[in-house]
Design a protein around this motif. Structure first.
Motif, mmCIF file in Angstrom:
data_model
loop_
_atom_site.group_PDB
_atom_site.id
_atom_site.type_symbol
_atom_site.label_atom_id
_atom_site.label_comp_id
_atom_site.label_asym_id
_atom_site.label_seq_id
_atom_site.Cartn_x
_atom_site.Cartn_y
_atom_site.Cartn_z
ATOM 1 N N TRP A 301 43.118 52.634 44.360
ATOM 2 C CA TRP A 301 44.430 52.093 44.043
ATOM 3 C C TRP A 301 44.806 51.032 45.065
ATOM 4 O O TRP A 301 44.482 51.150 46.248
ATOM 5 N N SER A 302 45.498 50.004 44.624
ATOM 6 C CA SER A 302 46.090 49.036 45.548
ATOM 7 C C SER A 302 47.599 49.177 45.465
ATOM 8 O O SER A 302 48.137 49.606 44.447
ATOM 9 N N ASN A 303 48.278 48.805 46.549
ATOM 10 C CA ASN A 303 49.724 49.026 46.609
ATOM 11 C C ASN A 303 50.432 47.796 47.186
ATOM 12 O O ASN A 303 49.960 47.178 48.139
ATOM 13 N N PHE A 304 51.555 47.433 46.558
ATOM 14 C CA PHE A 304 52.425 46.400 47.109
ATOM 15 C C PHE A 304 53.827 46.629 46.556
ATOM 16 O O PHE A 304 54.022 47.445 45.654
ATOM 17 N N PHE A 305 54.800 45.955 47.117
ATOM 18 C CA PHE A 305 56.166 46.129 46.638
ATOM 19 C C PHE A 305 56.785 44.781 46.327
ATOM 20 O O PHE A 305 56.359 43.734 46.836
ATOM 21 N N VAL A 306 57.781 44.818 45.463
ATOM 22 C CA VAL A 306 58.480 43.610 45.035
ATOM 23 C C VAL A 306 59.958 43.761 45.356
ATOM 24 O O VAL A 306 60.565 44.798 45.070
ATOM 25 N N VAL A 307 60.528 42.722 45.972
ATOM 26 C CA VAL A 307 61.964 42.703 46.274
ATOM 27 C C VAL A 307 62.680 42.016 45.113
ATOM 28 O O VAL A 307 62.439 40.829 44.857
ATOM 29 N N PRO A 308 63.536 42.719 44.386
ATOM 30 C CA PRO A 308 64.219 42.103 43.239
ATOM 31 C C PRO A 308 65.255 41.077 43.687
ATOM 32 O O PRO A 308 65.696 41.078 44.838
ATOM 33 N N PRO A 309 65.661 40.194 42.788
ATOM 34 C CA PRO A 309 66.685 39.199 43.134
ATOM 35 C C PRO A 309 68.026 39.877 43.372
ATOM 36 O O PRO A 309 68.270 41.003 42.926
ATOM 37 N N LEU A 310 68.921 39.203 44.057
ATOM 38 C CA LEU A 310 70.248 39.747 44.345
ATOM 39 C C LEU A 310 71.127 39.655 43.101
ATOM 40 O O LEU A 310 71.209 38.607 42.460
ATOM 41 N N SER A 311 71.799 40.745 42.779
ATOM 42 C CA SER A 311 72.623 40.788 41.569
ATOM 43 C C SER A 311 73.856 39.896 41.679
ATOM 44 O O SER A 311 74.426 39.500 40.663
#
Length: 387
Positions: A301-311
């Protein structure tokens, strides 16, 4: 043996049928430009056109063309005096109101639908199930699921080898022996799914019990997904969080161990990310953790994260953006539950570009049950009756 005489009376659909004067290629070109519901109506007006519409090659051509124009599929159940299930198919590029197909429901049933597969969709309310084409409004009822208990997982998929659609159901059978062991309750993780059954759409057979050599229990509330002839769902195997796969052709199960991440194992949900099976989880800090299955055989498995845009950029004030899924383009979908009309944000984590989508005409009545599916591919397929 007596020979059966054919009636000399011409089929009413062939009398003054204008399509018989057109070349076959021209008819196909015309049909390919029509929406599925219009094609379904033409089937009853011309026997010649009907033979083309029912041909498997034409159906495949139509699906192939539709796959280049993926759509949103909105499932809306309206309660009250008029029990109706509505489906709305919208372009992902220009999601404006484009007509709605309605299906009259049994007033006592509230179907929960699995993600559509090649244009078809499957819904279940306990042990009652239906499969339908939401683009034409044609639905067929399946035989009731054989089960004695209510913890059921159903997954819908397509077997490309045999060119058939199948439904897989698994049931946790709660026995009296589970309630106590030496006076103590049996841990939930020790209880496994004991019923595994499959039905094939359009085949004169009912639910078939099949064997599974991996004693496991599907995660309650999880939703399975379909990809390339396989069904996938999250489960517990040997007290470990696992990814189960089911080969629709061989009807065999396989298991892949999940990464040792507690939040992932407890709250992760399956998505298709860039053609790979992925488990996503939105953390408390709003970031979305993505675990991508790179090699099922080696359990890599590979892992990374995504920061969503500001609401605040969309609503003028901060609101929680909830992760909803991933489009085939790689864009991630975020929405705010408190924002009418139905509004969500498409965010490309690579380019950081954001586009907004608002779907009007969906009320906030508590009696409405709304589901949204991404990358829906329309089909003109006519469903066979299940005996």
């Amino acid at each position: 043996m007596k020979r059966v005489k054919r009636s000399k009376q011409p089929d009413e659909r062939n009398v003054n049928d204008p399509f018989t004067n057109l070349a076959n290629d021209m008819i196909i070109e015309i049909l390919m430009k029509l929406p599925p519901r219009s094609i379904a109506r033409l089937r009853f007006g011309s026997e010649y056109v009907s033979s083309i519409i029912l041909d498997k090659k034409f159906i495949q051509w139509y699906i192939t063309r539709s796959s280049t124009q993926p759509r949103y599929l909105i499932s809306l159940y309206r309660g009250g005096d008029m029990q109706m299930q509505h489906f709305q198919s919208l372009s992902q590029d220009h999601p404006y109101n484009q007509g709605m197909v309605s299906y009259k429901m049994d007033p006592e049933l509230l179907y929960e639908f699995t993600p559509p597969v090649r244009g078809l969709i499957c819904g279940r309310d306990f042990n009652k199930m239906i499969v339908g084409n939401p683009s034409t409004g044609q639905f067929v009822s399946l035989p009731r699921v054989k089960t004695r208990r209510q913890d059921i997982l159903s997954v819908f998929g397509y077997d490309p080898v045999n060119d058939v659609y199948k439904v897989l159901c698994m049931t946790v059978v709660l026995k009296r022996s589970h309630m106590s062991r030496n006076g103590n309750a049996v841990p939930w993780e020790d209880i496994v799914s004991e019923e595994h059954q499959v039905i094939t759409l359009g085949v004169k057979e009912k639910w078939r019990m099949i064997e599974c050599k991996y004693p496991h229990r599907h995660n309650s509330g999880c939703k399975g997904i379909y990809k390339d002839g396989f069904m996938y769902y999250l489960a517990t195997y040997q007290k470990k969080g696992s990814l189960m796969s089911f080969d629709l052709s061989s009807e065999e199960f396989n298991v892949t161990k999940l990464p040792e991440d507690q939040m992932l194992q407890q709250y992760g949900e399956l998505v298709n990310h860039a053609g790979k099976i992925t488990i996503a989880h939105q953390a408390y800090n709003r970031n979305v953790d993505l675990w991508v299955l790179e090699d099922a055989n080696k359990e890599v498995w590979s892992n990374f994260f995504v920061v969503p845009p500001l609401s605040i950029d969309f609503f003028g004030r901060f609101r929680d953006l909830v992760f909803m899924g991933i489009l085939g383009t790689g864009e991630m979908i975020f929405a705010s539950r408190s924002s009418p009309p139905f509004f969500f944000v498409c965010f490309d984590p690579k380019s950081k570009k954001v586009r907004e989508t608002a779907i009007h005409g969906i009320g906030r009545d508590s009696r409405h049950n709304i589901q949204i599916f991404f990358d829906h591919v329309e089909t003109c397929m006519v469903l066979p009756k299940v005996c």
